[in-house]
Design a protein around this motif. Structure first.
Motif, PDB file in Angstrom:
ATOM      1  N   GLY A  70      29.310  33.902  13.698  1.00 32.16           N
ATOM      2  CA  GLY A  70      28.798  34.239  15.018  1.00 32.16           C
ATOM      3  C   GLY A  70      27.463  33.620  15.341  1.00 32.16           C
ATOM      4  N   ARG A  71      26.705  33.185  14.313  1.00 33.87           N
ATOM      5  CA  ARG A  71      25.423  32.533  14.577  1.00 33.87           C
ATOM      6  C   ARG A  71      25.598  31.255  15.391  1.00 33.87           C
ATOM      7  N   GLY A  72      26.780  30.635  15.299  1.00 30.91           N
ATOM      8  CA  GLY A  72      27.008  29.398  16.027  1.00 30.91           C
ATOM      9  C   GLY A  72      27.822  29.579  17.293  1.00 30.91           C
ATOM     10  N   GLN A  73      27.961  30.804  17.768  1.00 31.50           N
ATOM     11  CA  GLN A  73      28.794  31.087  18.938  1.00 31.50           C
ATOM     12  C   GLN A  73      27.940  31.540  20.124  1.00 31.50           C
ATOM     13  N   LYS A  74      28.455  31.301  21.315  1.00 33.79           N
ATOM     14  CA  LYS A  74      27.798  31.815  22.511  1.00 33.79           C
ATOM     15  C   LYS A  74      28.033  33.318  22.670  1.00 33.79           C
ATOM     16  N   LEU A  75      29.214  33.782  22.270  1.00 32.65           N
ATOM     17  CA  LEU A  75      29.514  35.203  22.379  1.00 32.65           C
ATOM     18  C   LEU A  75      29.042  35.925  21.125  1.00 32.65           C
ATOM     19  N   LYS A  76      28.647  37.179  21.278  1.00 35.35           N
ATOM     20  CA  LYS A  76      28.202  37.982  20.163  1.00 35.35           C
ATOM     21  C   LYS A  76      29.394  38.357  19.277  1.00 35.35           C
ATOM     22  N   ALA A  77      29.223  38.221  17.976  1.00 34.39           N
ATOM     23  CA  ALA A  77      30.322  38.509  17.051  1.00 34.39           C
ATOM     24  C   ALA A  77      30.405  39.986  16.702  1.00 34.39           C
ATOM     25  N   TRP A  78      29.273  40.688  16.700  1.00 32.73           N
ATOM     26  CA  TRP A  78      29.272  42.044  16.159  1.00 32.73           C
ATOM     27  C   TRP A  78      30.157  43.028  16.943  1.00 32.73           C
ATOM     28  N   PRO A  79      30.296  42.929  18.275  1.00 28.99           N
ATOM     29  CA  PRO A  79      31.197  43.883  18.950  1.00 28.99           C
ATOM     30  C   PRO A  79      32.647  43.757  18.474  1.00 28.99           C
ATOM     31  N   PHE A  80      33.071  42.546  18.154  1.00 26.73           N
ATOM     32  CA  PHE A  80      34.429  42.344  17.683  1.00 26.73           C
ATOM     33  C   PHE A  80      34.609  42.910  16.278  1.00 26.73           C
ATOM     34  N   VAL A  81      33.577  42.753  15.453  1.00 26.95           N
ATOM     35  CA  VAL A  81      33.632  43.313  14.101  1.00 26.95           C
ATOM     36  C   VAL A  81      33.667  44.836  14.159  1.00 26.95           C
ATOM     37  N   PHE A  90      43.585  43.876  17.289  1.00 28.23           N
ATOM     38  CA  PHE A  90      43.353  43.962  18.731  1.00 28.23           C
ATOM     39  C   PHE A  90      41.935  43.519  19.084  1.00 28.23           C
ATOM     40  N   ALA A  91      40.982  43.692  18.151  1.00 26.11           N
ATOM     41  CA  ALA A  91      39.601  43.262  18.379  1.00 26.11           C
ATOM     42  C   ALA A  91      39.331  41.876  17.813  1.00 26.11           C
ATOM     43  N   LEU A  92      39.959  41.524  16.700  1.00 25.94           N
ATOM     44  CA  LEU A  92      39.683  40.237  16.064  1.00 25.94           C
ATOM     45  C   LEU A  92      40.313  39.064  16.809  1.00 25.94           C
ATOM     46  N   LEU A  93      41.507  39.265  17.356  1.00 24.86           N
ATOM     47  CA  LEU A  93      42.183  38.153  18.035  1.00 24.86           C
ATOM     48  C   LEU A  93      41.416  37.627  19.248  1.00 24.86           C
TER      49      LEU A  93
END
Length: 221
Positions: A70-81, A90-93
């Motif tokens: 997620g450090r290299g993404q525009k979207l935040k990774a933590w909400p999906f985790v 349903f959250a990871l895809l």
């Protein structure tokens, strides 16, 4: 682009299946979830217990890669985790659908990343996983499980979610290998072809993120 479309269609198909095509809900579903969550397992098939608890470990396995990715993404990774702890694939895809290739890690490792990057966390996740697998496979009642899978939406969708999440890990593996400068393709296939245990072994053995990757932003500035 084809990968993104594929993950998006897979997510949509899973949603449609779960809500419209899976077996009906049973009246005791909420009570079953409550018992599983509180550890009241005396009358529950060990296979169901194992799958339910493994779905609590799998998001932690993914967190060890996704939050770094997620450090290299525009979207935040933590909400999906965070969402994956409750609803798994349903959250990871959606994250897999919208993420961009991210073969480098830049910046400093904060405390959370240091913990997720630690081999010891991989070991701590491996031990209960093996215990749960042995418990479910050796103690479980397969005929009862198949019957419940065919008639109970919660058991049906939970089991499919477990299989799906177990199989999605290779979609993130290539970039994580690149971040650690592992160029041997046999490592990818050794991990990818052994669902669940392969990713855990990888977390136990992977080298830490390279210092050169961490300092690249500071050097460039």
């Amino acid at each position: 682009m084809l990968k993104k479309v594929g993950f998006g269609l897979l997510w949509l198909g899973f949603v449609i299946y779960a809500f419209f095509l899976a077996p009906p809900n049973q009246p005791d579903t909420l009570e079953l979830i409550k018992q599983l969550s509180l550890g009241e397992w005396s009358n529950i098939n060990p296979l169901i217990i194992a799958i339910f608890n493994l779905l609590g470990i799998l998001p932690l396995i993914y967190a060890c890669v996704v939050l770094i990715d997620g450090r290299g993404q525009k979207l935040k990774a933590w909400p999906f985790v965070v969402g994956s702890f409750g609803v798994g694939a349903f959250a990871l895809l959606p994250y897999l659908t919208f993420r961009q290739p991210s073969p480098q890690f830049t910046g400093q490792k904060d405390l959370v990343i240091k913990i997720l990057d630690s081999r010891w966390l991989g070991v701590l996740l491996t031990l209960p996983t093996i215990a749960l697998l042995l418990f479910g496979l050796l103690k479980g009642d397969w005929s009862d499980f198949i019957g419940q899978w065919q008639t109970n939406r919660f058991i049906n969708v939970m089991s499919l979610d477990f299989c799906l999440v177990s199989l999605l890990f290779p979609s993130l593996l290539g970039d994580d290998l690149a971040r650690r400068e592992i160029k041997n393709p046999s490592v990818f296939w050794a991990v990818a072809l052994v669902p669940l245990l392969g990713p855990l072994l990888y977390l136990c053995l992977r080298p830490p993120l390279a210092a050169s990757s961490l300092d690249s932003v500071a050097i460039s500035n």
